[in-house]
Design an enzyme around this catalytic site. Structure first.
Site, PDB file in Angstrom:
ATOM      1  N   ASP A 131       1.027  -1.050  -0.186  1.00 34.90           N
ATOM      2  CA  ASP A 131       0.069  -0.083  -0.190  1.00 34.90           C
ATOM      3  C   ASP A 131       0.551   1.242  -0.129  1.00 34.90           C
ATOM      4  O   ASP A 131       1.617   1.532   0.729  1.00 34.90           O
ATOM      5  CB  ASP A 131      -1.045   0.093   1.666  1.00 34.90           C
ATOM      6  CG  ASP A 131      -1.713  -0.867   1.491  1.00 34.90           C
ATOM      7  OD1 ASP A 131      -1.194  -2.528   0.873  1.00 34.90           O
ATOM      8  OD2 ASP A 131      -2.095  -1.477   2.646  1.00 34.90           O
ATOM      9  N   ASP A 250      -4.727   1.055   9.624  1.00 34.77           N
ATOM     10  CA  ASP A 250      -5.257   1.796   8.304  1.00 34.77           C
ATOM     11  C   ASP A 250      -5.365   3.872   9.328  1.00 34.77           C
ATOM     12  O   ASP A 250      -6.224   3.186   7.950  1.00 34.77           O
ATOM     13  CB  ASP A 250      -5.770   1.142   6.911  1.00 34.77           C
ATOM     14  CG  ASP A 250      -5.277  -0.136   6.968  1.00 34.77           C
ATOM     15  OD1 ASP A 250      -4.485  -0.132   7.665  1.00 34.77           O
ATOM     16  OD2 ASP A 250      -6.227  -1.299   6.307  1.00 34.77           O
ATOM     17  N   GLU A 301     -10.282  -2.309   4.598  1.00 35.99           N
ATOM     18  CA  GLU A 301      -8.847  -1.792   4.493  1.00 35.99           C
ATOM     19  C   GLU A 301      -8.491   0.001   4.557  1.00 35.99           C
ATOM     20  O   GLU A 301      -9.731  -0.188   3.598  1.00 35.99           O
ATOM     21  CB  GLU A 301      -8.127  -3.273   4.015  1.00 35.99           C
ATOM     22  CG  GLU A 301      -7.638  -4.170   4.860  1.00 35.99           C
ATOM     23  CD  GLU A 301      -6.962  -5.452   4.061  1.00 35.99           C
ATOM     24  OE1 GLU A 301      -6.368  -5.776   4.634  1.00 35.99           O
ATOM     25  OE2 GLU A 301      -6.779  -5.210   3.123  1.00 35.99           O
TER      26      GLU A 301
HETATM   27  C1  FRU Z   1      -3.596  -3.303   2.737  1.00 35.91           C
HETATM   28  C2  FRU Z   1      -3.807  -4.306   4.028  1.00 35.91           C
HETATM   29  C3  FRU Z   1      -3.491  -2.894   5.568  1.00 35.91           C
HETATM   30  C4  FRU Z   1      -2.504  -3.161   6.389  1.00 35.91           C
HETATM   31  C5  FRU Z   1      -1.128  -3.324   5.003  1.00 35.91           C
HETATM   32  C6  FRU Z   1       0.072  -4.745   6.020  1.00 35.91           C
HETATM   33  O1  FRU Z   1      -3.459  -4.219   2.147  1.00 35.91           O
HETATM   34  O2  FRU Z   1      -3.350  -5.760   4.524  1.00 35.91           O
HETATM   35  O3  FRU Z   1      -4.951  -2.983   5.965  1.00 35.91           O
HETATM   36  O4  FRU Z   1      -2.283  -2.211   6.940  1.00 35.91           O
HETATM   37  O5  FRU Z   1      -1.471  -4.187   3.922  1.00 35.91           O
HETATM   38  O6  FRU Z   1       1.026  -4.247   4.861  1.00 35.91           O
END
Ligand code: FRU
Length: 581
Positions: A131, A250, A301
């Protein structure tokens, strides 16, 4: 190609407990980096880094090479210069190939031209990325932080990587911004500029708000007073402890003028919970949104909440990534349009779920904060992959890229209000020399052989498709190996289909092979923009009304364009092919 400068010697030792084998190697640190050899398919082993004579240590997981070396990762040891440092690897034989091949080096450089390395999209220097995090503008620089594993090409050891840009198209790598601590890995989050010094870290401090992912997930903050170059973690972390919810992460924070407080949108299992704070340190619950709204095929997320003006009125958009449960399988980002009164989000009555991008590879996207008012754009970047296969894509040395930066706007698609996204003008400005192609009348099939040969796998195609006698029509990109990537407009069903099933490497994951579809509004004419950067395709129809992002791994660069009509005929019009500089 990795350039290595090697000197120094290491000494090895092995400890064999009954159940646990450990191999240890000591270095007198004289260089900036230790380069650790990795084998992609080796087991992850714990690597403990500890100065001799010190009680404090750090630990990461690394796929230490056992049979062959696929690539090296860099362990930054500048802070240990002059000291004796020991690396202990659990479950490792002293004779392991990786152990004896650790190199001491001052350099770690890349050609940046590997197969499938994007040229105008951001990708990590090396290692794994997911992300985008902490997107924020400050003093002429756009900051892109990102979920990053500096010790391998698969997800793990989550840090915030960091890069800056002045135009959102070319990026400079900066050192890793946030690393693992006693509260856990550093998961996704956001960054704000604390203009009024509400937190007391200094006027205009950059404050990162992220998830500490240890035994439980909780929200923490860190601040920087040197334009994001170094961060200090707040000693009172976590600022929002876990509330008994496993998926609690997040945080996307913004200042809300109406309620005069910081508002955090937080993913809480399958809802978004909003929290409010006067100072980024004390948070209290404001409201919760999402029960029985939109798609719920997986965990929610990476939310983002922001206003957009539509016909002079302020509307609010809530982005919510979901995995799995996307419209074409795996990960995708849905959105809601409505109102936010400073405390509570209320969604308009629209035909949810609505998706920002129907392709398989645009996930966890969020928008920049602190864009100057004079600019006023809402700029979005997404992660160009899908959890269905992200860990398996066939790139070497690095994994994943971001989408191009896109501008989000509200528009009416003829039926209802929707969120459109198009490449920002800085991306359009990358267009170089172009070819204008005369209108093409397509009866069955027509090919423009070699029309892409000079573009080196990165180009943009623009054209107009009118609703004509043919109702199932389209075009494709091909190469000399016969790989093809087809875009089919089915104007009977009003859908766009992208077929990447026979487009080069596809056997790395069963879930990758697919033919995603997207709804097309019923229009007389479709304007098409297609951006290709070696291993990615981003198609935008009618100024971002229908968007699909799909990664591909052709065995060589595309060199030809072909058009097809499955029934009757049609004419492709206003065709232009641009080089991307
Ligand atoms: C989304 C996610 C988020 C988390 C991150 C971990 O792709 O699963 O929810 O913070 O990646 O790398």
């Amino acid at each position: 190609m990795i350039l290595l400068l090697v000197f120094g010697t290491a000494c090895h030792s092995q400890k064999n407990d009954k159940n646990k084998k450990e191999a240890k190697v000591d270095f007198k640190i004289a260089t900036s980096f230790l380069l650790i050899p990795v084998e992609e398919n080796a087991a992850d082993v714990k690597m403990i880094i500890q100065p001799v004579d010190s009680k404090t240590s750090e630990a990461f997981y690394v796929r230490l090479a056992q049979n062959k070396i696929d690539y090296w990762v860099k362990l930054d040891v500048k802070k240990f210069k002059g000291q004796q440092l020991s690396l202990t690897f659990e479950n490792t034989e002293n004779s392991s190939l990786g152990l004896s091949n650790i190199k001491e080096s001052d350099r770690f450089e890349f050609e940046y031209n590997e197969k499938y390395r994007p040229q105008f999209h951001f990708s990590p220097e090396y290692g794994w990325m997911n992300d985008p995090n902490g997107l924020v503008y400050l003093d002429g620089e756009y900051h892109l932080f990102y979920q990053y594993n500096p010790y391998g090409n698969k997800w793990g050891n989550m840090h915030w990587g960091h890069a800056v840009s002045t135009d959102l198209t070319s990026w400079t790598y900066l050192p890793t911004a946030l690393g693992i601590d006693s509260l856990g890995d550093i998961f996704s989050g956001s960054a704000v500029i604390d203009v009024n010094n509400t937190a007391g870290f200094g006027k205009n401090a950059m404050v990162a708000i992220y998830t500490s992912a240890g035994k439980v997930q909780a929200q923490s903050i860190a601040y920087s007073t040197d334009k994001g170059r170094t961060f200090t973690k707040y000693t009172g972390n976590p600022v929002l402890p876990n509330q008994g919810i496993a998926d609690f992460r997040d945080p996307k924070v913004s200042w809300n003028e109406q309620s005069k407080q910081w508002v955090m949108a937080l993913a809480t299992k399958q809802t978004i919970t909003f929290y409010g704070s006067p100072d980024l340190k004390k948070w209290s619950k404001l409201s919760e949104f999402g029960n029985e709204m939109g798609a719920h095929g997986g965990v929610w997320e990476c939310p983002d909440l922001f206003p957009l003006i539509y016909e002079g009125k302020n509307k609010w958009v809530l982005l919510v990534s979901i995995n799995p449960g996307g419209p074409n399988g795996g990960s995708a980002t849905q959105y809601f349009i409505g109102d936010f009164d400073g405390n509570t989000f209320t969604a308009d009555n629209l035909p949810y779920p609505l998706w920002i991008d129907y392709g398989r590879d645009n996930y966890a996207g969020v928008t920049f904060s602190n864009i100057p008012q004079a600019d006023g754009r809402r700029i979005f970047i997404g992660w160009m992959s899908n959890w269905d296969y992200a860990n398996d894509v066939p790139t070497k040395g690095f994994r994943s890229a971001m989408t191009v930066a896109r501008e989000l706007t509200l528009k009416n698609n003829g039926k209802h209000l929707m969120l459109a996204n198009t490449p920002i003008r800085e991306v359009t400005a990358l267009r170089g020399k172009f070819k204008t192609i005369t209108n093409q009348s397509i009866h069955k099939e027509k090919s423009l052989p070699d029309v892409l040969s000079s573009f080196n796998g990165k180009f943009e195609i623009e054209m107009t498709i009118q609703r004509q006698s043919s109702k199932i029509l389209g075009f494709g990109l091909t190469n000399a190996d016969g790989d093809y990537l087809n875009f089919t407009f089915d104007l009977e069903q009003n859908i766009l289909k992208v077929d990447r099933r026979n487009c080069g490497l596809n056997d790395f994951s069963r879930k990758y092979v697919s033919e995603p579809i997207a709804p097309l509004a019923t229009k007389d004419s479709y304007n098409v923009r297609l951006l290709v950067d070696r291993a990615s395709s981003e198609i935008f129809i009618n100024d971002g009304e229908t968007v699909m992002t799909n990664i591909v791994f052709p065995t060589q660069n595309f060199n030809s364009v072909s058009f097809f009509a499955l029934n009757k005929s049609w004419e492709a019009q206003d065709i232009k092919i641009y080089e991307i500089k």
